[in-house]
Design a protein around this motif. Structure first.
Motif, PDB file in Angstrom:
ATOM      1  N   THR A  41     -61.807  32.797 -51.841  1.00 33.68           N
ATOM      2  CA  THR A  41     -61.012  33.016 -53.081  1.00 33.68           C
ATOM      3  C   THR A  41     -60.132  31.705 -53.257  1.00 33.68           C
ATOM      4  OG1 THR A  41     -59.624  34.555 -52.028  1.00 33.68           O
ATOM      5  CG2 THR A  41     -61.386  35.245 -53.388  1.00 33.68           C
ATOM      6  N   GLY A 143     -61.035  36.459 -62.657  1.00 37.66           N
ATOM      7  CA  GLY A 143     -59.812  36.641 -62.139  1.00 37.66           C
ATOM      8  C   GLY A 143     -59.579  37.845 -61.147  1.00 37.66           C
ATOM      9  N   GLU A 144     -58.317  37.779 -60.328  1.00 32.98           N
ATOM     10  CA  GLU A 144     -58.161  38.977 -59.540  1.00 32.98           C
ATOM     11  C   GLU A 144     -57.468  40.071 -60.486  1.00 32.98           C
ATOM     12  OE1 GLU A 144     -54.990  38.253 -56.767  1.00 32.98           O
ATOM     13  OE2 GLU A 144     -53.892  37.005 -57.745  1.00 32.98           O
ATOM     14  N   ARG A 175     -60.322  38.296 -56.779  1.00 32.35           N
ATOM     15  CA  ARG A 175     -61.157  37.417 -57.748  1.00 32.35           C
ATOM     16  C   ARG A 175     -62.677  37.539 -56.910  1.00 32.35           C
ATOM     17  NH1 ARG A 175     -60.089  31.845 -60.696  1.00 32.35           N
ATOM     18  NH2 ARG A 175     -62.006  31.789 -62.099  1.00 32.35           N
ATOM     19  N   GLU A 194     -55.349  40.850 -65.501  1.00 40.32           N
ATOM     20  CA  GLU A 194     -56.415  40.043 -64.905  1.00 40.32           C
ATOM     21  C   GLU A 194     -55.672  38.473 -64.905  1.00 40.32           C
ATOM     22  OE1 GLU A 194     -60.751  38.817 -66.284  1.00 40.32           O
ATOM     23  OE2 GLU A 194     -59.488  39.624 -67.890  1.00 40.32           O
TER      24      GLU A 194
END
Length: 425
Positions: A41, A143-144, A175, A194
């Motif tokens: 990531t 996105g995470e 993510r 997000e």
């Protein structure tokens, strides 16, 4: 359900003894015929202190799947185009709980956001769910995901293990990681941030010193757990703002062992060590920051996750609710339980939300102001409350659903009407 503790620690976990290799990340022949797969990531060349990656040892690699096709099952998960954005202060009633078979993925509803997956920013979503995800997984490549349950415990099943996340806890899913959401105790509702920018991390403590706010030891990552199911699974992927789907002929949760520091985690917000004044003038709300996603401007966040938990208020000669202010940051607020101390006049309900975009004045309502200015000050504990804020450096654009979906309160401005004029000598 077992966990490993420590935020961004390097963990090693195996569900079958001997599945982890000794001394080599990617041996020629992993144990039991497993496949070594790296999950990154961050860029390979990111400095070691910022680098995030984990090695997964799974029953089959993730490369084996067909073409992704557009998925139209949830049209309410969509980025705002800016056409519904206003400077007005906004507040929403809670999303009604879902009827029928609606799972976490199809129950996500976008309220706003800014930026994009390629340039940073955030998306803000609420969710309702009445059905457990079973032969289905979600992968957010944009996105995470910071998940804040408001009602109902979620069991977040990820490639690296399982986490139970009740209200009062948060979950952070990296993510690109696949996960599904199971319902533990009935219908669920909550919030999602997000994060398209730098991954969330703990804020620097500066003059606070070594202790306070959120402690790394209180973040819990799951231990390895795998699912050996050979049947069709649907994979829903969010990619470049749109939803896509494909199928595979097995469970994606077949990671038998893993090691690294790019992992999902959960955190109990009750463990947050709130810092406040013991003399006068309460500190800025940034003192309540749990996690931050920094931007390229030092000290200015792409996104801060801030909470307002139960706490003592002891400041002398102090206006104790949040003061009136206009802020360069944009503030999206949610309420998990109880009442928020700046909005005791009603209207801000658990499961609801509000938005104060940058430089638009806000603060306590008329009744909260009156009570605070007339109060006989003594040490007072605020109890039965948990509010939070997603705070961003950019304007938060709203979606059509947020503005026209029937939950927007048309009378929000009324809570600031009727302030008596100051009496000058």
């Amino acid at each position: 359900m077992r966990y490993q503790t420590g935020f961004l620690n390097h963990f090693a976990s195996e569900a079958v003894t001997g599945a982890l290799p000794e001394g080599r990340n990617s041996p020629q022949k992993p144990a039991f015929g497993l496949y070594a797969e790296q999950f990154s990531t961050s860029a390979f060349t990111t400095p070691r202190v910022e680098n995030r990656r984990s090695w997964l040892y799974r029953m089959r690699p993730t490369t084996e799947h067909g073409r992704f096709e557009p998925y139209s099952g949830n049209p309410r998960l969509a980025a705002p185009d800016g056409s519904h954005t206003t400077p007005n202060r906004l507040r929403w009633d809670p999303l009604p709980l879902a009827d029928g078979g609606v799972d976490f993925v199809d129950g996500l509803v976008t309220f706003g956001g800014n930026g994009s997956p390629s340039e940073g920013g955030i998306g803000i979503h609420l969710y309702v769910a009445s059905e457990t995800m079973d032969a289905r997984a979600f992968q957010n490549s944009d996105g995470e995901m910071l998940i804040v349950p408001q009602q109902g415990t979620l069991r977040v099943v990820t490639e690296l293990g399982r986490m139970d996340v009740p209200p009062g806890h948060i979950a952070l899913v990296p993510r690109g990681m696949r996960f599904r959401v199971e319902l533990v105790d009935g219908p669920a509702r909550g919030y999602v941030c997000e994060n398209f920018g730098a991954p969330f991390r703990l804020p620097d403590l500066g003059p606070i010193g070594a202790n306070g706010l959120a402690n790394p030891r209180d973040f819990e990552a799951p231990v390895a757990w795998f699912e050996n199911r050979d049947e069709e699974f649907e994979i829903i992927q969010k990619f470049s703002g749109s939803l896509w789907r494909t199928t595979i002929n097995r469970s994606p949760f077949d990671v038998v062992a893993w090691h690294g520091n790019s992992a999902p985690c959960r955190y109990d917000l009750a463990r947050f060590n709130t810092i406040g004044t013991v003399s006068f003038d309460h500190p800025d709300p940034s003192i309540f920051t749990v996690l931050t996603s920094p931007s390229d401007t030092p000290g200015t966040a792409n996104c801060d996750f801030v909470i307002f938990p139960p706490r003592w208020m002891v400041g002398e000669d102090t206006f104790r609710p949040p003061w009136f202010h206009r802020n360069v940051m944009s503030e999206f607020m949610g309420l998990v339980t109880g009442a928020y101390d700046a909005k005791e006049g009603g209207g801000f309900a658990p499961g609801g939300a509000s938005l104060h975009n940058q430089f638009n004045g806000h603060g306590p309502d008329v009744e909260s102001t009156r009570k605070a200015t007339e109060a006989q000050l003594a040490p007072t504990k605020i109890t039965d409350t948990l509010a939070f804020m997603f705070e961003s450096r950019s304007v938060i654009h709203t979606t059509e659903f947020a503005m026209r979906g029937g939950l927007l309160q048309s009378d929000y401005d009324d809570c600031w009407r009727g302030f008596p004029k100051a009496r000058l000598p």
